[in-house]
Scaffold this active site. Structure first.
Site, mmCIF file in Angstrom:
data_model
loop_
_atom_site.group_PDB
_atom_site.id
_atom_site.type_symbol
_atom_site.label_atom_id
_atom_site.label_comp_id
_atom_site.label_asym_id
_atom_site.label_seq_id
_atom_site.Cartn_x
_atom_site.Cartn_y
_atom_site.Cartn_z
ATOM 1 N N ASP A 1 -4.008 -7.741 -44.494
ATOM 2 C CA ASP A 1 -2.692 -8.788 -45.152
ATOM 3 C C ASP A 1 -4.787 -9.730 -44.488
ATOM 4 O OD1 ASP A 1 -1.402 -10.812 -46.187
ATOM 5 O OD2 ASP A 1 0.160 -9.312 -45.654
ATOM 6 N N HIS B 1 -3.457 -11.226 -51.094
ATOM 7 C CA HIS B 1 -3.432 -10.932 -50.021
ATOM 8 C C HIS B 1 -4.574 -10.091 -49.037
ATOM 9 C CE1 HIS B 1 0.827 -11.946 -48.107
ATOM 10 N NE2 HIS B 1 1.341 -11.213 -50.077
ATOM 11 N N ASP C 1 2.988 -7.243 -53.976
ATOM 12 C CA ASP C 1 3.823 -8.750 -53.096
ATOM 13 C C ASP C 1 2.892 -9.949 -53.651
ATOM 14 O OD1 ASP C 1 2.683 -7.972 -50.944
ATOM 15 O OD2 ASP C 1 3.786 -9.094 -50.208
ATOM 16 N N GLU C 2 3.831 -10.932 -53.926
ATOM 17 C CA GLU C 2 3.046 -12.275 -53.854
ATOM 18 C C GLU C 2 1.979 -12.703 -54.789
ATOM 19 O OE1 GLU C 2 5.452 -14.266 -50.585
ATOM 20 O OE2 GLU C 2 4.003 -12.543 -49.484
ATOM 21 N N TRP D 1 12.221 -6.522 -52.192
ATOM 22 C CA TRP D 1 12.409 -7.800 -50.969
ATOM 23 C C TRP D 1 13.016 -8.782 -51.260
ATOM 24 C CZ3 TRP D 1 8.927 -11.792 -50.935
ATOM 25 C CH2 TRP D 1 8.069 -12.189 -51.639
ATOM 26 N N TYR E 1 15.225 -8.660 -42.771
ATOM 27 C CA TYR E 1 14.061 -9.659 -42.168
ATOM 28 C C TYR E 1 13.905 -9.720 -40.892
ATOM 29 C CZ TYR E 1 10.679 -9.461 -45.900
ATOM 30 O OH TYR E 1 10.063 -9.043 -47.510
ATOM 31 N N THR F 1 4.703 -10.483 -38.160
ATOM 32 C CA THR F 1 4.333 -10.652 -36.547
ATOM 33 C C THR F 1 4.390 -12.724 -36.924
ATOM 34 O OG1 THR F 1 2.839 -9.538 -37.349
ATOM 35 C CG2 THR F 1 5.299 -9.296 -36.372
ATOM 36 N N GLU F 2 4.015 -12.912 -37.581
ATOM 37 C CA GLU F 2 3.067 -14.357 -38.124
ATOM 38 C C GLU F 2 3.909 -15.227 -36.469
ATOM 39 O OE1 GLU F 2 4.701 -13.217 -40.802
ATOM 40 O OE2 GLU F 2 3.835 -14.370 -42.614
#
Ligand code: ACM
Length: 640
Positions: free
Chosen positions: A202, A272, A334-335, A404, A431, A481-482
């Site tokens: 990421d 990412h 994603d994103e 998601w 989540y 896990t941020e």
């Protein structure tokens, strides 16, 4: 000839062993299945009051390699309970393993488990099912009592609701060493989950060694600091990172394989990717240099669609295919934000490509990346898995879509209508980085709230119309896990909610009942404690029972607030806690209880005074001195 005592035991037991198929109604009285504390709840269970008292030495039969694999786990389990087990390929035995169940309903993962007064038979059509028979068999033992080896007699026939029962661990935002990853896989397998989705790259770190591109781990695996407490202006300036070597990855894959868990690796592209861009800036659609991200936000610079980039991706995904033997490879997707699309619009490589192909929008560059990598993965005989885009994009046939985004009902349907298999990983309901109760008492959480009850209440099939449900591969929980820097915190976020995920994904919907589930968790907490897992101690639940009258209540499950209104003069407050041996403390003055407060020993008699609402607060402190968040109950008198 004098037989050694062991053989005498074995022969006597073998003679006494009545094959289950011919067993009469002899076990007698049945008991409530809830008492067994099985999670996920099996499909068909009959439980008897009578028990099998397991002797101190037993024989296990196992013939093929799958049976021997399961027999090894069984042998180790029994050894911990003081039982010496000998594995043999023939002859009489108290515990018989079979992979020729010949019951088509069981499929690959179903099983039959029969425990009689003299022995146990575990049968399935494959090692997968046999392993699940063993998980259920182990759950019959009381985890807290190492020497009590008497288990209830049962007949169980069981198979799963969904094929894909997954759990994601993000090892980029925080890095977790091999033993933690194995521990994560172990508890997933215990709850009959079968996919470990490993988020390996990421913006905040690249965690897999790729020999041809050494800078990915030399540079991309390390960041100069980490955002503290969700404040992007507060960086700790501590170098942070780590990565998995080839050998470590093979170790984890083998560890998972023995437990019938498929590892699905994810390299997230074309967004990412900052950690990779820091190592090789020529991968970027904009000019560098780049740094591995220290803050949690997403980056706006995607990959550039150059030849060199695709050569890089072929190498990276080629390595993934050779390291991971499973059917599925995840390529992220994603994103890729509007800002990233803007970056693409200004990239000369993109412009040239769009011109030559006659493409009109940069979202077609997204399609180009995903299409090329899904095809590359398909050529290697695997399925590419992609996070859903919003709105749904067109993907090559055979791509699996992991849905998601929060309004995933529309999304899953859109992709299923295009002919894709879908996995539901709903970003509210599934989540595990979301907090589990009143935010005030939780460790630093991500933005949303997902209680155990809410997760349990989620029905993934509701995301698709009946006609498209054959496209639903299954479910996945995601632990980003941020804000989860330690293993202790990781398991706190995971447990007990992973039990809810397990039951959603395994047990038929009609058999899912939250209050029954909570009762069954009690035994599981003992298992978690005995196996060294941290977990969130649920706040005690409080109930008011009025004396000689009626009380209506309004429950707010989000904050463990329960409010009653009653005309009664007095009543009793009952407090319940699912974690066994946890001590419950309470206060009646609104203060947060602690270990010096009143200790709950039984229903609390209370008087109700009009105009003075009664407030009871309570916490549970378990034997490892973990305290729950406080719960609160308010009773208001409606008398004047
Ligand atoms: C995701 O949460 N961006 C898959």
């Amino acid at each position: 000839m004098r037989l050694p005592p062991f053989f005498a035991v074995a022969i006597v037991s073998a003679l006494a062993f009545i094959p289950s198929a011919t067993r009469a109604a002899e076990p007698g009285r049945t008991i409530s299945v809830t008492r067994l504390g099985l999670i996920p709840l099996p499909r068909h269970v009959t439980a008897y009051a009578a028990r099998w008292h397991i002797p101190m030495t037993v024989r296990i039969t196992a013939t093929d390699s799958a049976q021997r694999n399961v027999a090894d786990f069984l042998q180790r389990f029994l050894k911990k309970r003081g039982i010496a087990a000998k594995i043999a390929s023939t002859g009489p035995a108290q515990i018989m393993l079979s992979t020729t169940a010949a019951d088509a309903r069981l499929g690959r993962e179903g099983y039959r488990l029969e425990v009689s007064g003299n022995g146990a038979a575990l049968s399935a059509n494959s090692g997968h099912g046999l392993f699940y028979a063993l998980q259920t068999f182990e759950e019959l033992f009381n985890p807290a009592q190492g020497t009590d080896n008497a288990i209830h007699q049962v007949t169980i026939t069981d198979w799963p609701r969904y094929r894909w029962r997954g759990m994601l661990l993000d090892c980029s935002r925080h890095f977790f060493p091999v033993p933690v990853v194995e521990k994560f896989i172990r508890v997933a397998a215990h709850y009959k989950l079968n996919v470990f989705h490993w988020h390996l790259t990421d913006d905040q770190g690249w965690r897999i060694q790729i020999p041809q591109y050494p800078l990915l781990t030399k540079i991309g695996a390390w960041r100069a600091g980490t955002e503290v407490n969700g404040n992007p202006n507060d960086i700790d300036h501590q170098r942070y990172g780590g990565y998995y070597t080839d050998a470590q990855i093979r170790q984890i894959v083998a560890y998972a394989q023995r437990r019938y868990v498929e590892v699905v690796p994810e390299i997230d592209i074309p967004g990412h990717c900052t950690a990779a861009l820091a190592a090789y800036p020529w991968l970027a659609a904009a000019k560098g240099p780049f740094q591995v991200r220290e803050t949690w936000g997403i980056s706006n610079v995607p990959l550039t669609p150059s030849r060199r980039t695709f050569h890089f991706l072929d190498t990276v995904f080629g390595d993934l295919v050779s390291l991971f033997p499973g059917q599925y490879i995840h390529l992220g997707g994603d994103e890729v934000s509007g800002k990233a699309m803007n970056v693409w619009e200004h990239d000369p490589v993109v412009r040239k490509l769009m011109q030559s192909k006659g493409w009109e929008t940069p979202s077609q560059i997204y399609d180009h990346f995903v299409r090329k990598m899904v095809r590359f993965i398909a050529e290697k005989g695997r399925h590419g898995v992609v996070w859903n885009a919003q709105p749904a994009r067109s993907l090559p046939a055979g791509a699996v879509v992991e849905c998601w985004t929060r309004d995933s009902s529309g999304i899953a349907r859109a992709y299923a209508e295009k002919g894709h298999d879908v996995i539901i990983a709903n970003a509210v309901k599934l989540y595990f980085d979301f907090y589990q109760g009143d935010r005030k008492y939780e460790p630093h959480p991500t933005e949303g709230l997902t209680t155990l009850r809410e997760m349990y209440g989620f029905d993934p099939s509701s995301e698709l119309p009946q006609s498209l449900r054959n496209r639903l591969l299954g479910v996945e929980g995601c632990l980003w896990t941020e804000f989860v820097p330690t293993a202790r915190h990781l398991f706190y976020q995971l447990l007990p909610r992973e039990m809810a995920l397990a039951e959603i994904s395994w047990t038929p919907l009609k058999d899912q009942h939250y209050s029954d589930f909570v009762k069954r968790t009690t035994r599981q907490y003992l298992w978690l404690r005995a196996n060294g897992y941290n977990f969130r101690v649920p706040p005690p639940s409080l109930h008011f029972v009025g004396t000689g009258g009626h009380a209506t209540f309004i429950r707010n499950p989000y904050r463990n607030l329960i409010d009653y209104k009653t005309a009664c003069h007095s009543g009793f407050v009952h407090i319940r806690e699912p974690v066994p041996d946890a001590v419950i403390y309470y206060t009646l003055n609104g203060a947060i209880p602690n270990a010096r407060s009143f200790r709950y020993v039984g229903p609390i008699h209370v008087r109700l005074i009009p105009g003075h609402p009664l407030q009871v607060r309570s916490v549970a402190i378990d034997t490892s001195e973990r305290s729950s968040a406080p719960s609160r109950l308010v009773v208001q008198s409606t008398r004047r």
